[in-house]
Each structure stands twice: as C-alpha cells, then as structure tokens.
Design an enzyme around this catalytic site. Structure first.
Site, mmCIF file in Angstrom:
data_model
loop_
_atom_site.group_PDB
_atom_site.id
_atom_site.type_symbol
_atom_site.label_atom_id
_atom_site.label_comp_id
_atom_site.label_asym_id
_atom_site.label_seq_id
_atom_site.Cartn_x
_atom_site.Cartn_y
_atom_site.Cartn_z
ATOM 1 C CE1 TYR A 52 -3.810 -2.237 -0.332
ATOM 2 C CE2 TYR A 52 -2.472 -3.616 1.100
ATOM 3 C CZ TYR A 52 -3.527 -3.470 0.229
ATOM 4 O OH TYR A 52 -4.293 -4.557 -0.100
ATOM 5 C CD GLN A 82 3.736 -14.640 -12.875
ATOM 6 O OE1 GLN A 82 4.215 -15.329 -11.983
ATOM 7 N NE2 GLN A 82 4.465 -14.169 -13.853
ATOM 8 C CG ASN A 83 2.398 -7.890 -12.283
ATOM 9 O OD1 ASN A 83 3.141 -8.749 -11.801
ATOM 10 N ND2 ASN A 83 2.753 -7.107 -13.272
ATOM 11 C CG HIS A 97 -0.421 -14.625 -8.303
ATOM 12 N ND1 HIS A 97 0.864 -14.331 -8.715
ATOM 13 C CD2 HIS A 97 -0.544 -15.968 -8.400
ATOM 14 C CE1 HIS A 97 1.487 -15.461 -9.050
ATOM 15 N NE2 HIS A 97 0.654 -16.455 -8.868
ATOM 16 C CG ASN A 141 12.891 -10.631 -18.519
ATOM 17 O OD1 ASN A 141 13.835 -10.024 -18.025
ATOM 18 N ND2 ASN A 141 12.009 -11.300 -17.784
ATOM 19 N N PRO A 142 14.655 -7.892 -19.999
ATOM 20 C CG PRO A 142 15.053 -6.373 -18.264
ATOM 21 C CD PRO A 142 13.974 -7.159 -18.920
#
Ligand code: NAD
Length: 254
Positions: free
Chosen positions: A72, A102-103, A120, A215-216
């Site tokens: 929060y 998934q976030n 999730h 993705n890096p």
C-alpha cells in the site's frame, strides 16, 4: 536489440488470429513497483513469510504492518507505464485477446485493458476472512491494523493470494483456455520461477503457441520455450512493437 527482431515479431503478431499476453512483476518496474526477486527485489528487504497464510492467521497485525508497507505504500502512487498502455491499445485494435497477469497492482486495468485474468488476485481490494465481502482499502483506511469488516468485525485480508492459498478458479480456467488456444503468447517480465503460474506459458508452448519473450534478462523460459527473445525493458520494446504494428507510424497514443 536489432530492429529485424522487432519487425519479425510485429509480422508474426499481425498474422496471428489469437495472441495472449502473460505478464509478471517486470512489466511494472518502469511504474516504480519493485519486483520480489533479483538485485533490487523486495525479498532482499522483507521476509516473504509475511505472505504465508498460516502466519497471517496467527498474527494478522504483524503481517499487516509489513503488507501495508509493501503493497500500500510502494504500490499506492504507481501509474501504468508505456508497456501497460501498448497492451491495452493492442487489445482495442484487435491484436490481443487477453492479458493473464501474475501482478496484483491493477495497472493493466488502469491502462485500459478489459480482458485481464488476475492469476494472483488484486491488492486494490480487501476481502473479509469471514463473510467474503469485498472492500476498497482507501475507504476502509489502513491507519489501524488489522483492518476489520465493518459488518462483522472480522479481519480483512488483501484480495490477493498468499502462499498456501489456491489460484482463483476463474482466472486459472481462463488462463488455461488462453494457453490452449493462442497462436502467440507474449511473455513479459517474468522469471518463470513462480509456480504454478509459470506453467501457463509452458502449456501454451505444448499446445503449439509461438512464444515471444520480453525481458532485459534471460529467464527460466528463455532456453526452454522461447522462440524469440526481445531483450530489453517492457516499455521500450512494446513501444517499438507498437510503432511497427500500428501501420508503421508512431501514432500509438491512447
Ligand atoms: P517475477 O517472476 O515476476 O520476475 C520479475 C522479472 O522482471 C525478472 O525476470 C526481471 O528480469 C524482469 N524485469 C525487470 N525489469 C524489467 C523491465 N523493465 N521490463 C521487463 N522485465 C523486467 O518475479 P518476482 O518479482 O519474484 O514476483 C513473484 C510474484 O509476485 C509474481 O507473481 C509477481 O507478479 C508478483 N509480484 C507482483 C508485483 C506487482 O503486482 N507489480 C510486484 C512484485 C511481485
């Protein structure tokens, strides 16, 4: 990353009849939300056990103190970045059927994505551990911990899953449906370490989908299921893809 790779991916996406995206914490890093794992990951600072469901039940106040700080305080001011925006635009323009995320930060919805399957759950909701009623944490307030259900005074829990809890049924079913039917799976900002979520892109690959990874870094997916790795930050790579996809112009604004 070479421009040919971006053009190749854009060509595949233009020809695909069904593309789905699977996102992890990496897509929100450019929004200022740190991931759990890796160099600047939150688990270097906090004990992941605060998200153990039995620990939460035994000591809700103790768990809530850390949960408030992580989910929060850190998440509060986060706004969608270019990567979230491009995925929302791709859906609007018919290039993307759904986002499986998934976030728990709600940023896909805030960017305008409509079909979002939250594997999730979501931190922007609290759920009563007795009656199941959903509340807005802003309205409930988190000054006094643990927050309690106004109706029956029972402890409220963030409406995302803790370690030891099952995946929400509908999200799991819809993720499996997307994995079984997609021609292309975009896998963005995920290590591939989190079970059972990491099985979704693997299932898509087994069912014949082409995997484009953004993705890096290299991940557990890269050398096993990825067909094309677009190495870079999600915002940069998706912005370049948007330019190619939307008629080769940079008119990719909302
Ligand atoms: P993860 O599997 O979600 O992996 C994070 C990945 O992001 C890494 O592979 C890293 O290389 C990549 N990454 C970093 N910066 C990036 C960028 N700018 N663009 C694209 N990719 C980038 O791992 P985790 O952080 O351990 O998360 C574990 C679980 O907790 C996941 O389910 C995750 O979604 C969730 N989580 C959610 C949030 C959120 O809601 N924003 C934040 C932290 C963790």
């Amino acid at each position: 990353m070479r421009e040919e790779k971006i053009r190749l991916a854009a060509g595949w996406l233009k020809n695909s009849k069904h593309t789905a995206a699977f996102t992890g914490a990496g897509i929100s890093v450019e929004s200022g939300v740190p991931p759990f794992r890796g160099e600047n990951g939150l688990w270097n600072k906090y004990d992941p056990m605060v998200l153990e469901i039995d620990r939460f039940r035994a000591d809700p106040t103790g768990s809530w103190k850390i949960i408030r700080e992580i989910f929060y305080d850190y998440f509060r001011d986060a706004r969608p970045n270019r990567a979230h925006e491009v995925l929302a635009l791709m859906e609007q323009r018919g290039f993307l059927s759904a986002v499986i995320t998934q976030n728990i930060d709600n940023l896909h919805q805030e960017a305008g994505s409509r079909k979002v399957y939250e594997y999730h759950g979501n931190a922007r909701e609290l759920i009563c551990t007795r009656c199941g009623q959903i509340y807005d944490p802003v309205k409930i307030g988190l000054d006094h911990l643990p927050p309690r259900c106004p109706r029956d005074k029972e402890v409220l829990k963030p409406n995302f899953i803790f370690f030891g809890e099952p995946i929400p049924e509908e999200a799991a079913a819809m993720a499996s449906h997307e994995a079984a039917t997609a021609e292309i799976f975009l896998v963005i900002g995920s290590t591939g370490e989190v079970m059972p979520a990491c099985m979704v892109p693997r299932m898509a690959k087994q069912r014949g989908a082409t995997i484009i990874e953004i993705n890096p870094e290299e991940t557990l997916f890269t050398h096993h299921i990825t067909d094309l790795h677009l190495k870079g930050k999600a915002g940069d790579v998706l912005n370049r893809l948007a330019v190619e996809l939307f008629n080769g112009t940079d008119d990719a604004s909302m």
